[in-house]
Scaffold this active site. Structure first.
Site, PDB file in Angstrom:
ATOM      1  N   TYR A 139     -28.569  44.738  13.229  1.00 49.77           N
ATOM      2  CA  TYR A 139     -28.429  43.926  12.024  1.00 49.77           C
ATOM      3  C   TYR A 139     -29.132  44.551  10.815  1.00 49.77           C
ATOM      4  O   TYR A 139     -28.893  44.170   9.675  1.00 49.77           O
ATOM      5  CB  TYR A 139     -28.963  42.506  12.247  1.00 49.77           C
ATOM      6  CG  TYR A 139     -28.171  41.699  13.254  1.00 49.77           C
ATOM      7  CD1 TYR A 139     -26.935  42.135  13.709  1.00 49.77           C
ATOM      8  CD2 TYR A 139     -28.645  40.510  13.763  1.00 49.77           C
ATOM      9  CE1 TYR A 139     -26.206  41.415  14.637  1.00 49.77           C
ATOM     10  CE2 TYR A 139     -27.924  39.776  14.695  1.00 49.77           C
ATOM     11  CZ  TYR A 139     -26.697  40.248  15.131  1.00 49.77           C
ATOM     12  OH  TYR A 139     -25.981  39.530  16.052  1.00 49.77           O
ATOM     13  N   ASP A 154     -23.877  42.761  30.244  1.00 42.58           N
ATOM     14  CA  ASP A 154     -22.595  42.155  30.648  1.00 42.58           C
ATOM     15  C   ASP A 154     -22.762  41.324  31.918  1.00 42.58           C
ATOM     16  O   ASP A 154     -22.254  40.202  32.015  1.00 42.58           O
ATOM     17  CB  ASP A 154     -21.484  43.213  30.799  1.00 42.58           C
ATOM     18  CG  ASP A 154     -21.993  44.545  31.296  1.00 42.58           C
ATOM     19  OD1 ASP A 154     -23.197  44.647  31.613  1.00 42.58           O
ATOM     20  OD2 ASP A 154     -21.208  45.504  31.397  1.00 42.58           O
TER      21      ASP A 154
END
Ligand code: NAD
Length: 368
Positions: free
Chosen positions: A141, A230
């Site tokens: 970010y 994941d």
């Protein structure tokens, strides 16, 4: 002496839920011998409207001169078409950066009274009690280079050349300090940390693995597991009880903490704390400004109220007062009171509004 708290109610339901949290904070603070001096400032869309920017330097200075900050929520459709750099959400990113709020703590615990509110089966969610510790001021970010270039497709069928880039970067000291926060939190809980990464493809994650392992040597009493992001996303819905403290970077933490949140049933229940080195903190509900219900007294204030509990505990060490708030919330829910967001699909029981829910918590606080 009164302790200064900066209130940043923000947009949408932010002001409604922050006001209930403030009232509960005053009442619970009294039990701990604390008196507060509240100063209200603008952030987000309301600040854009008043000053043309989502966060002014004066507000950052006011926060620096305070003991803690209690924030509502920012954003709404009114400002959705503005460029990313002047949107309400930019106010949140800027205040985190300016105050050095690198550690985002998001507890996700399932309350017995709400075990049926989860999208998952009760036997899977019963007893879930985890804390996601997300790094908040680094990673993709904020990484450089970032930006866009190139041209969109032309009117005569010319192919576009657009390209966009965001870089994920972490320095060793950034990983070390967030990992220490996670291990310290684990010591207050069940002594287990899960580090979530993508080290099979990302160099950044490989560095996280090394540094997390190095920090873990100082915490022999805390068990450490490494988990690919994941498979962590899958385990969170398959067997959420296995998690105690999860520590991870900004991007993975953003996504996984929302997933963990939904296990508990409602966004309207979840508090958060964002801490700087030295322990200074900003406390806010996880939910957004909920424009669909703003101004209608329909919002659930319990996430904001529980953020006030985190504030008392973290900024003032007032553990008993924080526990009293949590017990009051449990009492109100056990008594069957629900805001609209806590109803199950098809459930028709009468609901209470934002103000009434706040009053019920206050009454429960004062019942003994
Ligand atoms: P949201 O959290 O505002 O709302 C999602 C859904 O949950 C809505 O149906 C809403 O009514 C409901 N909801 C949320 N909080 C609730 C509460 N306390 N009580 C009852 N119901 C509640 O997320 P969104 O709709 O994706 O975003 C709306 C705006 O909020 C956007 O502008 C977004 O950028 C902003 N946002 C701000 C923050 C923040 O300030 N930290 C976080 C997320 C989103």
């Amino acid at each position: 002496m009164a302790e200064r708290i900066i209130l940043l109610p923000g947009d949408g339901i932010g002001p409604e839920v922050t006001e209930q949290a403030r009232l509960v904070l005053v009442a619970a603070g009294k039990r701990a011998g604390l008196e507060f001096d509240f100063v209200e400032e603008l952030i987000g869309g309301c600040s854009i409207d008043a000053h043309g920017t989502p966060l002014r330097d004066e507000v950052i200075e006011a926060c620096r001169g305070s003991r803690a900050v209690l924030l509502g929520a920012v954003g709404g459709p009114k400002w959705d078409d503005m460029p990313v750099d002047v949107r309400p959400e930019k106010g949140l990113l800027s205040i985190r950066k300016a105050l050095g709020l690198f550690a985002n703590l998001r507890p996700a615990a399932v309350m017995p009274a709400l075990v049926n509110a989860s999208a998952l089966r009760p036997e899977i969610v019963e007893g879930v009690d985890m804390l996601v510790v997300r790094e908040l001021t680094g990673g993709i970010y904020f990484g450089e280079p970032r930006g866009r270039e190139g041209k969109p497709p032309g009117p005569n069928g010319e192919k576009g050349t657009r390209r966009a880039v965001n870089a994920m970067a972490y320095a060793e000291h950034e990983i070390e300090r967030i990992t220490r926060v996670a291990f310290e939190q684990a010591r207050l809980r069940r002594n287990h940390v899960t580090h979530v990464h993508k080290a099979n493809v990302l160099d950044v994650s490989q560095l996280w693995m090394e540094v997390v392992d190095e920090v873990a040597r100082d915490y022999a009493d805390v068990e450490l597991a490494h988990q690919l992001v994941d498979s962590c996303a899958m385990l969170l819905v398959q067997d959420p009880k296995r998690f105690d403290v999860i520590v991870t970077g900004n991007l993975f933490g953003d996504i996984l903490s929302d997933e963990a949140a939904m296990i508990t049933g409602s966004l309207g229940m979840l508090p958060s704390a964002s801490l700087a080195e030295g322990g200074f903190g900003l406390f806010e509900p996880v939910h957004g400004s909920a424009p669909d219900i703003a101004g209608k007294d329909l919002a659930n204030p319990l996430a904001a109220i529980q953020s006030a509990a985190m504030l008392l505990e973290t900024s003032f060490g007032a553990k008993d007062a924080a526990s009293a708030i949590r017990e009051a919330v449990t009492f109100v829910l056990d008594a069957g009171h629900r805001s609209g967001d806590l109803l199950l699909p098809g459930e028709t029981r009468e609901t209470v509004g934002c103000r009434r829910m706040g009053e019920l918590v206050l009454a429960a606080l004062e019942r003994d």
